[in-house]
Design a protein around this motif. Structure first.
Motif, PDB file in Angstrom:
ATOM      1  N   ILE A   3       0.976  -1.188   0.023  1.00 48.24           N
ATOM      2  CA  ILE A   3      -0.027  -0.068   0.132  1.00 48.24           C
ATOM      3  C   ILE A   3       1.003   1.235   0.127  1.00 48.24           C
ATOM      4  O   ILE A   3       1.575   1.321   0.787  1.00 48.24           O
ATOM      5  N   GLN A   5       0.709   5.339   0.039  1.00 52.08           N
ATOM      6  CA  GLN A   5       0.104   6.742   0.249  1.00 52.08           C
ATOM      7  C   GLN A   5       0.599   7.671  -0.523  1.00 52.08           C
ATOM      8  O   GLN A   5       1.789   8.015  -0.415  1.00 52.08           O
ATOM      9  N   TYR A  16      -3.990   6.632  -2.932  1.00 53.99           N
ATOM     10  CA  TYR A  16      -3.581   5.361  -2.615  1.00 53.99           C
ATOM     11  C   TYR A  16      -3.199   4.338  -3.944  1.00 53.99           C
ATOM     12  O   TYR A  16      -4.130   4.420  -5.046  1.00 53.99           O
ATOM     13  N   THR A 120      -8.478  -6.908   1.911  1.00 46.87           N
ATOM     14  CA  THR A 120      -8.230  -8.043   3.036  1.00 46.87           C
ATOM     15  C   THR A 120      -7.121  -9.209   2.295  1.00 46.87           C
ATOM     16  O   THR A 120      -7.387  -9.458   1.056  1.00 46.87           O
ATOM     17  N   GLU A 124      -4.267  -9.561   7.047  1.00 48.83           N
ATOM     18  CA  GLU A 124      -4.196  -8.012   6.689  1.00 48.83           C
ATOM     19  C   GLU A 124      -5.533  -7.592   6.470  1.00 48.83           C
ATOM     20  O   GLU A 124      -6.271  -7.893   5.787  1.00 48.83           O
ATOM     21  N   THR A 125      -6.109  -6.410   7.101  1.00 40.03           N
ATOM     22  CA  THR A 125      -7.114  -5.601   6.531  1.00 40.03           C
ATOM     23  C   THR A 125      -6.912  -4.130   6.652  1.00 40.03           C
ATOM     24  O   THR A 125      -6.145  -3.523   7.586  1.00 40.03           O
ATOM     25  N   ALA A 126      -7.130  -3.528   5.471  1.00 46.34           N
ATOM     26  CA  ALA A 126      -7.107  -1.860   5.387  1.00 46.34           C
ATOM     27  C   ALA A 126      -8.415  -1.362   4.772  1.00 46.34           C
ATOM     28  O   ALA A 126      -8.835  -2.179   4.043  1.00 46.34           O
ATOM     29  N   ALA A 176      -7.478  -3.201  11.789  1.00 51.54           N
ATOM     30  CA  ALA A 176      -7.648  -2.632  10.343  1.00 51.54           C
ATOM     31  C   ALA A 176      -7.036  -1.303  10.325  1.00 51.54           C
ATOM     32  O   ALA A 176      -7.370  -0.338  11.248  1.00 51.54           O
ATOM     33  N   LEU A 177      -6.255  -1.062   9.346  1.00 52.19           N
ATOM     34  CA  LEU A 177      -5.512   0.051   9.114  1.00 52.19           C
ATOM     35  C   LEU A 177      -6.484   0.970   8.375  1.00 52.19           C
ATOM     36  O   LEU A 177      -7.466   0.535   7.577  1.00 52.19           O
ATOM     37  N   TYR A 179      -7.177   4.395   6.213  1.00 45.52           N
ATOM     38  CA  TYR A 179      -6.555   5.221   5.276  1.00 45.52           C
ATOM     39  C   TYR A 179      -7.686   6.139   4.702  1.00 45.52           C
ATOM     40  O   TYR A 179      -8.470   5.732   4.027  1.00 45.52           O
ATOM     41  N   SER A 197      -2.740   8.223   9.005  1.00 49.62           N
ATOM     42  CA  SER A 197      -3.589   6.871   8.988  1.00 49.62           C
ATOM     43  C   SER A 197      -3.785   6.585  10.448  1.00 49.62           C
ATOM     44  O   SER A 197      -3.188   7.215  11.335  1.00 49.62           O
ATOM     45  N   THR A 199      -5.799   3.351  13.151  1.00 52.55           N
ATOM     46  CA  THR A 199      -6.371   1.800  13.022  1.00 52.55           C
ATOM     47  C   THR A 199      -7.817   2.150  13.523  1.00 52.55           C
ATOM     48  O   THR A 199      -7.908   3.076  14.245  1.00 52.55           O
TER      49      THR A 199
END
Length: 442
Positions: A3, A5, A16, A120, A124-126, A176-177, A179, A197, A199
């Motif tokens: 990812i 930014q 992104y 996902t 990992e989750t964003a 989870a991040l 953004y 950013s 969480t």
């Protein structure tokens, strides 16, 4: 997943890219797509998707150009009613970027057509939250009453935002991040953090919008004290709904002339010291001497959409740079020409006698051009009259002309623009810029 930014500081905008297994998606791109192309090349990735979380109000997106140049599919909510080729991306829809799964959540509130993107892969989750969830805040609900395909009243959108924050993020993990599309300094919210950013867990703990509260209290909070809305915001929503023209041909059409003069509406972007030494009569000084200056915001707040203007720069070498900045908000089509000035027949700005002003402030009409929220927090002069800069071209005609006028803001950038606007309007009245000398009165 990778990812990246990208930040455009003058508009506090974040865009992104997501890269995995040689494939790449771009989220909420700015007007110039070259940086995304460079990143794709550096990572041996093919751009296959460009996703719009909503039709942005504060900048022009390059989603259509990216589609034309790379054949990437554009994804956005069907509620947007986009006029360009696209695929719907709403609750239940998903796409894959390599092994990364991208899912859509409809999260109306900032706009009726806002979505959040959930990325996902393994554990990992964003979250790419657009203008729905910011760091420390949420998107303002008052930008879509008069713009875009789907219009909604601010109260309706505030209620939608409450429902989105109360229900749409509940199943997502604390790790989870988050953004967002904007950070501190953007006019798309009122109290964003400087952080780029966060969480979801941290936002649940510290973001006011996640706190347990009644719907009415949430709505009262989100509707109160929002910053002003620049004139160009609705204009950019409509551009983004249709899809903007490719950047290079759009700016290449603007003519340039050396050592000349102009009439009509003139915007002079030079440093205020140069401007005050010599400028065309009636020019408005909106400085663009710093890469971080809020030039785009004030250009789009002072000059109306589709209002023709001429731009004055200090040297030809800055032409392409400033054209790129003007195109960020879609104003290149109304720009008649860019010029450098001839040396003859220029106007000088009167210099304030600071000692006399300090000794006899009642001999002057003092105009405070800060935002109303700033004035409410602190006044520097009891006898000052408030005329916010974004309204000054209209409200300035009501300023009394029986005394010299002194214009001030907080630090000097805005007062350079404000004093030049009033010099244009109040032609028979001496107008002074207090500029950085405001610091003597704090």
């Amino acid at each position: 997943m990778i990812i990246k930014q990208f930040e455009y500081k003058p508009l506090a905008h974040y865009s992104y890219v997501i890269v995995n297994n040689g494939e790449m998606a771009i989220i909420d791109p700015e007007r110039d797509p070259s940086q995304y192309y460079a990143f794709a090349k550096a990572n041996n990735a093919t751009i296959i998707a460009v996703i719009e979380t909503h039709p942005h109000a504060d900048f022009v997106s390059s989603h259509l150009q990216i589609h034309k140049e790379t054949s990437a599919t554009i994804y956005n909510s069907k509620k947007l009613g986009a006029d360009y080729p696209h695929k719907s991306f709403d609750d239940g829809d998903s796409i894959k970027i390599g092994d990364v799964m991208l899912s859509a959540i409809n999260t109306p509130g900032h706009s009726p057509d806002s979505i959040t993107i959930v990325a996902t892969k393994d554990d990992e989750t964003a979250l790419f939250t657009g203008d729905t969830l910011f760091i420390g805040d949420v998107g303002r609900p008052d930008l879509r009453e008069k713009a875009g395909n789907m219009k909604a009243k601010r109260e309706e959108l505030a209620e939608m935002m409450y429902d989105s924050l109360s229900t749409k993020f509940n199943y997502l993990p604390d790790h989870a991040l988050v953004y967002p599309a904007h950070g501190a300094g953007s006019l798309c919210g009122k109290s964003m953090s400087d952080a780029a950013s966060s969480t979801l867990g941290d936002e649940r703990k510290s973001n006011w919008a996640f706190k347990k509260q009644s719907k009415q209290k949430f709505m009262d909070t989100i509707l109160d004290g929002q910053p002003f809305i620049p004139s160009y915001f609705g204009f950019d929503v409509d551009i983004n709904k249709a899809g903007a023209e490719n950047l290079k041909p759009a700016i290449d059409r603007v003519p340039f002339k050396r050592d000349t003069t102009a009439t009509g509406l003139i915007v002079d972007i030079r440093d205020e010291a140069l401007f005050k030494k010599g400028h065309l009569s009636g020019s408005i000084n909106i400085q663009a001497v710093s890469e971080n200056a809020k030039f785009e915001t004030w250009l789009g707040a002072i000059v109306e959409p589709e209002e023709e203007f001429t731009l004055v720069i200090d040297k030809e070498e800055r032409k392409d740079y400033i054209l790129q900045r003007i195109a960020k908000i879609g104003y290149e089509k109304q720009l008649k020409e860019i010029i450098t000035l001839q040396k003859e027949n220029l106007m000088e700005t009167d210099v304030l006698d600071l000692k006399d002003f300090k000794k006899n402030p009642d001999n002057y009409t003092i105009i405070d051009i800060r935002n109303l929220s700033e004035v409410d927090e602190e006044k520097f002069f009891e006898n000052a009259t408030s005329h916010p800069l974004n309204e000054l071209r209209q409200s300035g005609v009501h300023i009394p002309r029986n005394k010299p006028v002194v214009v001030h803001c907080l630090g000097g950038y805005r007062s350079a623009a404000g004093s030049s606007i009033l010099s244009r309007i109040l032609k028979d009245t001496t107008v002074f810029d207090l500029s950085e000398s405001i610091n003597d009165f704090k």
